[in-house]
Design an enzyme around this catalytic site. Structure first.
Site, short mmCIF file in Angstrom:
data_model
loop_
_atom_site.label_atom_id
_atom_site.label_comp_id
_atom_site.label_asym_id
_atom_site.label_seq_id
_atom_site.Cartn_x
_atom_site.Cartn_y
_atom_site.Cartn_z
N ASP A 83 84.50 -12.24 87.85
CA ASP A 83 84.75 -10.93 87.27
C ASP A 83 84.61 -10.01 88.47
OD1 ASP A 83 84.23 -8.28 86.25
OD2 ASP A 83 84.14 -9.24 84.29
N HIS A 84 85.73 -9.53 89.00
CA HIS A 84 85.64 -8.90 90.32
C HIS A 84 84.79 -7.63 90.30
CE1 HIS A 84 89.00 -6.34 89.00
NE2 HIS A 84 88.72 -5.55 90.01
N HIS A 101 85.11 -6.76 82.28
CA HIS A 101 84.52 -5.85 83.27
C HIS A 101 83.52 -4.87 82.64
CE1 HIS A 101 87.62 -7.51 85.66
NE2 HIS A 101 88.57 -6.67 85.36
#
Ligand code: BG6
Length: 507
Positions: free
Chosen positions: A179-180, A242
């Site tokens: 999950d950047h 996110h």
């Protein structure tokens, strides 16, 4: 850190070009990659090692935050790249790949540690994992790990099915779900800021905090991703992953000695304590929106339904705002507001913690009011952590003015999210990856929302491109006596504050 071979599925794709190669290169420049460095890029295209290396070099010149300057070190880095043509569905291709990797490891004298990275469409995840297992590619005697890009499932059932297939080939400890947002430097600092500062720890409760606002606004629209986006909307594209990850990171309480396991355990506790919505009550806590035509930075912008590839009657959400409540001793009574939208006025990802006002405005001299204390985490594109306090200049009888204390030293040379994440995966540190428990609980939490949207039982508010989203999202906070901070249009966010804030955030 032990050396490993990175086995990259999707080596000719966009993500690899824009994010993965530049991230690896910057890690290499900082001496953070174990040597000898070795990567096998996989794809359907008939590339050779040489053409692959030339493409990697091109991507560094175009996308790396530090462009290649030293020819010798660039050659050393690029020399670690090999290409292999692979049909994802053919087990035989994995066997020939396995043999090539084995030879290369022998040549380099490197241990058979392998990091498999799936930078491909989600429809391939399961096939790849099963073929890695069946071909023996993952049982060479060293460690093996699997990095998985999003999306992890389309809903609760598909996520469960995906996970159960992946875990046939890799254990939970070996799976690194990207999950950047968890790789973003300010999100990572959230953890340490709390751990290392008893003052912050002490304040982190419903005794002092009035509400928490988590925003991820984008000025971009759907761009060229209509085929994907129109099936997912903001709820699946941003919210389920996110935004809920940011909520978990903001709400956890960490002891000083917290390990990766403890962080994940605490995050899971947050998700478990989130009050579930019922399908029938979704509309009272969730605002859904879709952008209509408008103006972004002086340029006309088309409405979502006029975008290429989008059906003229699409009911897909491009905006979502929600009020969430955590039923725990620390957070009972503190609303967490989340909002995210495309084609908003500006790109800005931030968490604002608003503190309670024990001094009612009326008790201040002259009846004047002071702004609440705010702790603001600007996550992107600007990075800053500031504390807003109230002050008066000495000897002057002016009004209270907010001042901003900067808590974020050295913000300029931050690594990119992918640098942090790839490095952690190579080190085997899962702290900033999404654990299965979190993913499952997140899908569970959004389930009634997905159902209500599907049934169209929640209104779809149109909002002008270039705005702050539908008015209903302001009304959601106003119901509790709050407002979104730093939206220019809000009365209390006067211009002077905005400027001062920006000047602190901009350095
Ligand atoms: C991605 C979404 O995960 O995150 C995109 O699929 C979105 O739609 C992007 O634009 C936003 O990421 P960032 O890092 O630019 O805030």
């Amino acid at each position: 850190m032990e050396p490993a071979t990175i086995v990259l599925f999707g080596a000719t794709g966009d993500l690899a070009k824009r994010k993965i190669y530049p991230a690896l290169y910057n890690l290499f420049l900082d001496g953070k990659l174990a040597e000898p460095f070795s990567l096998f890029g996989l794809g359907r295209r008939e590339w050779t090692d040489e053409s692959f290396q030339a493409n990697v070099e091109k991507s560094l010149r175009e996308f790396s935050r530090r462009r290649p300057e030293d020819e010798e070190s660039l050659r050393r880095f690029i020399g670690g790249f090999r290409y292999h043509v692979l049909d994802i569905g053919r087990e035989d291709d994995y066997r020939t790949l396995s043999e090539r990797i084995r030879q290369r490891e022998a040549e380099l004298g490197a241990p058979p540690n392998r990091l498999f990275y799936m930078s491909v469409g989600p429809e391939y995840f399961e096939t790849i994992a099963l073929n890695i297992k069946a071909s023996g590619l993952g049982s060479a005697g060293g460690w093996k790990r699997l990095v998985v890009e999003k999306p992890f499932g389309h809903d609760l059932d598909s996520a469960r099915k995906l996970n159960s297939t992946l875990t046939q080939a890799f254990s939970e400890e070996e799976i690194f779900r990207i999950d950047h947002y968890l790789g973003k430097p300010i999100v990572q600092r959230l953890e340490s800021l709390q751990q290392a500062n008893p003052v912050i720890q002490a304040l982190w409760t419903n005794r002092y905090i009035a509400n928490v606002q988590i925003t991820a606004n984008e000025s971009l629209g759907v761009e060229e991703r209509a085929g994907y986006y129109d099936h997912v909307g903001a709820i699946r594209d941003m919210f389920q992953n996110h935004m809920l990850q940011l909520l978990m990171m903001a709400a956890i309480h960490l002891p000083n000695d917290s390990t990766s396991e403890k962080v994940r355990f605490k995050k899971k506790n947050v998700m478990e304590a989130l009050e579930l919505l019922q399908k029938e009550t979704v509309g009272a806590h969730v605002v859904r929106g879709q952008y209509a035509a408008g103006t972004i930075q002086g340029k006309p912008a088309a409405g979502y339904r006029e975008e290429p590839g989008i059906a003229p009657d699409s009911m897909t959400d491009t905006f979502i705002a929600a009020r969430l409540r955590i039923d725990s001793n620390d957070w009972r009574g503190v609303p967490f507001y989340i909002r995210t939208g495309k084609r908003m006025k500006e790109k800005s990802t931030r968490i604002v913690v608003e503190f309670k006002e024990p001094l009612k405005p009326v008790s201040l001299p002259g009846g004047e009011s002071a702004a609440p204390n705010l702790l603001v985490f600007e996550i992107g594109p600007k990075e800053s952590i500031t504390l807003q306090l109230n002050a008066k200049e000495p000897g002057r009888t002016g009004k209270f003015k907010p001042i901003h204390i900067d808590l974020h030293a050295n913000p300029s040379e931050s690594p990119e999210a992918y640098e942090n994440l790839i490095r952690d995966a190579l080190r085997g540190d899962g702290t900033f990856f999404a654990h299965w428990d979190e993913v499952e609980l997140s899908w569970q939490w959004v389930k009634p929302i997905l159902e209500a949207f599907e049934e169209q039982s929640v209104p779809l508010h149109l909002y002008e491109a270039g705005s702050y989203g539908p008015e209903a999202s302001d009304a959601l906070l106003a119901e509790d006596g709050f407002q979104w901070w730093f939206d220019e249009r809000n009365e209390n966010n006067n211009e002077e504050e905005g400027e001062r804030y920006a000047s602190y955030a901009n350095h």
